[in-house]
Design an enzyme around this catalytic site. Structure first.
Site, PDB file in Angstrom:
ATOM      1  N   LEU A   1     -15.428 -32.563 -10.441  1.00  0.00           N
ATOM      2  CA  LEU A   1     -13.947 -31.917 -10.949  1.00  0.00           C
ATOM      3  C   LEU A   1     -13.026 -31.944  -9.666  1.00  0.00           C
ATOM      4  O   LEU A   1     -13.346 -32.051  -8.462  1.00  0.00           O
ATOM      5  CB  LEU A   1     -14.363 -30.475 -11.147  1.00  0.00           C
ATOM      6  CG  LEU A   1     -15.322 -30.415 -12.108  1.00  0.00           C
ATOM      7  CD1 LEU A   1     -15.683 -28.776 -12.413  1.00  0.00           C
ATOM      8  CD2 LEU A   1     -14.811 -30.901 -13.566  1.00  0.00           C
TER       9      LEU A   1
ATOM     10  N   HIS B   1      -8.759 -31.260 -13.319  1.00  0.00           N
ATOM     11  CA  HIS B   1      -9.574 -30.394 -14.011  1.00  0.00           C
ATOM     12  C   HIS B   1      -9.176 -29.124 -13.893  1.00  0.00           C
ATOM     13  O   HIS B   1      -9.185 -28.229 -14.743  1.00  0.00           O
ATOM     14  CB  HIS B   1     -11.158 -30.677 -13.783  1.00  0.00           C
ATOM     15  CG  HIS B   1     -11.625 -31.970 -14.035  1.00  0.00           C
ATOM     16  ND1 HIS B   1     -11.745 -33.201 -12.975  1.00  0.00           N
ATOM     17  CD2 HIS B   1     -11.766 -32.884 -15.019  1.00  0.00           C
ATOM     18  CE1 HIS B   1     -12.146 -34.004 -13.437  1.00  0.00           C
ATOM     19  NE2 HIS B   1     -12.218 -34.128 -14.661  1.00  0.00           N
TER      20      HIS B   1
ATOM     21  N   GLY C   1      -6.266 -33.275 -20.644  1.00  0.00           N
ATOM     22  CA  GLY C   1      -5.132 -33.767 -19.776  1.00  0.00           C
ATOM     23  C   GLY C   1      -4.340 -35.123 -20.406  1.00  0.00           C
ATOM     24  O   GLY C   1      -5.067 -35.908 -21.063  1.00  0.00           O
TER      25      GLY C   1
ATOM     26  N   LYS D   1      -3.370 -37.434 -18.610  1.00  0.00           N
ATOM     27  CA  LYS D   1      -3.951 -38.589 -17.679  1.00  0.00           C
ATOM     28  C   LYS D   1      -4.575 -39.483 -18.902  1.00  0.00           C
ATOM     29  O   LYS D   1      -4.401 -40.726 -18.627  1.00  0.00           O
ATOM     30  CB  LYS D   1      -4.842 -38.169 -16.880  1.00  0.00           C
ATOM     31  CG  LYS D   1      -5.714 -39.153 -16.144  1.00  0.00           C
ATOM     32  CD  LYS D   1      -5.411 -40.199 -15.392  1.00  0.00           C
ATOM     33  CE  LYS D   1      -6.313 -40.781 -14.447  1.00  0.00           C
ATOM     34  NZ  LYS D   1      -7.702 -41.243 -15.243  1.00  0.00           N
TER      35      LYS D   1
END
Lengths: 277, 277
Positions: A29, A33, A144, A146
């Site tokens: 993480l 996160h 996320g 991302k």
């Protein structure tokens, strides 16, 4: 924070949990996160995080074995983040017959963008997330931006299969130089780490050009690919797509996303920027 | 009994329903369905039945358009059976984009037995049942043994995808002459109806032979196929399989099921008998 390793125990606990927010992860993480956890913490009575490195979403020759496992450090971060339950199953708990027989099969988008370079990846993601959703039964789950294509696949799956779960997208965490936070950044050498922000800089350059009115998508994509290749990257793709559907973008499209994946040495990095005009 | 047509309304109602049992149907209800309802009624605070003729599980040239729709009669039967909620969505509610993008893909068993003659059927069943489960969120669901392969697929799916639902099998309802109750019996002419119990009689003969110690599965299957063919049936299959896995049965297998599908005129009938030695 409780650590629960069995499905039966998690289900028993779940019955009295109130409104539950869920953050599925593969561990290792980082601040990205923890932003998901913070978002979850704000939205529910109870926060469940899972750590499971899902073999099903790794292809042949990918980094399943090498993927970093940092359980103790992860626990400390989740504890500090106010997580109520960490679900940490072993492989036999999620795949008791080794083979997963039933799969959640996404539509054609699973074979585009990252899917073109990672066959079966999004089937593996959709299937394990379905399993985790059925186990945790959350009211909402945070993902996320991302992993933009993954977020798209999960949202579409939840909608199309009528799963009773709100999907909450969370902005990408970035280092000061713009590099998107990722567990795979840990694979980079010092030289590669110094080079890595070029991916984001190219996406930002495309965003700026789009906002300035440039609509020659193909030329913008090619300029970015050429710049990356000239600096030693092997580019999987740089593409301008519709933000909501991830379909091919036409000129004049108001909500776009620029997505890229490229390899620096042995490390495959991905990133994206949304552009609203 | 409440009739609910929208997903949002059903979900809102669901929150205060206690322990829920669910019976998914395609309507045209007969005593076999009502046995499912009675079983559900015994096991939960609240019984939800759905009626939805699911286009996704019908193949090209099958009887989707002709499938009997008898809503008013169905409602009266469900009301009498003590059903709390009838979920009766139209196609746009379950398939708002017409096309279902994400599918639940069963393993190879979907292409065997009935699946060999109805390509895509069990994918359609698994997908719509997943959607209905996600909408109704039942604690348990009742399925008839009449559709034995369907029951197998649903149980395996629930197990493999970790759905938090108990699947309750219910014995097949039969007419006095042994014919399994089915909506498709309504397609039979008077002559065909008189001939139809031959399917069950052949299965029962195989059961009796197995119980008497006969282990020549292929010969038993062939005798039944020949008898049916000699009386005007077109046989899709008669097969002796392992009851739990539906895999090919080996000699000495203790729990078997004999399954058959055959066509009488334009009507395709299926039936099965479990045999425990």
């Amino acid at each position: 924070m409780q650590v629960i390793r069995s499905i039966a125990e998690l289900r028993a606990w779940r019955r009295s949990a109130g409104r539950v927010a869920f953050v599925p992860t593969m561990g290792n993480l980082h601040a990205g996160h923890l932003a998901l956890v913070a978002e979850a913490r704000q939205r529910a009575d109870t926060v469940v995080v899972s750590i499971f490195v899902n073999r099903l979403q790794f292809g042949q020759g990918e980094d399943f074995d090498a993927y970093p496992r940092t359980f103790d450090a992860d626990c400390a971060k989740l504890e500090a983040g106010g997580v109520d339950v960490l679900f940490f199953p072993d492989e036999r708990e999620l795949y008791p017959r080794i083979k997963q027989d039933f799969n959640v099969e996404p539509p054609h988008i699973q074979n585009e963008l990252c899917g073109a370079f990672r066959p079966g990846h999004f089937r593996g993601v959709a299937t394990v997330v379905s399993k985790l959703f059925n186990i945790v039964q959350p009211d909402l789950a945070c993902f996320g931006k991302k992993d933009y294509q993954q977020l798209h696949v999960i949202r579409a799956m939840v909608d199309d299969l009528n799963m009773p779960i709100d999907i909450v997208p969370v902005d990408t965490g970035r280092a000061d130089d713009g590099l998107a936070l990722s567990s795979r950044n840990g694979y980079l050498s010092a030289d590669e780490r110094a080079e890595a922000p070029r991916l984001y800089r190219n996406l930002a350059a495309i965003r700026d050009a789009l906002l300035a009115g440039d609509s020659n998508y193909a030329a913008l994509e090619k300029t970015a690919c050429d710049d990356l290749a000239a600096h030693g990257w092997r580019v999987d793709y740089v593409e301008i797509r519709q933000a909501d559907s991830l379909e091919i973008a036409h000129v004049g499209e108001p909500r776009l996303v620029v997505l890229a994946a490229a390899r620096l040495g042995k490390t495959r990095l991905i990133d994206n920027i949304e552009v609203t005009r």
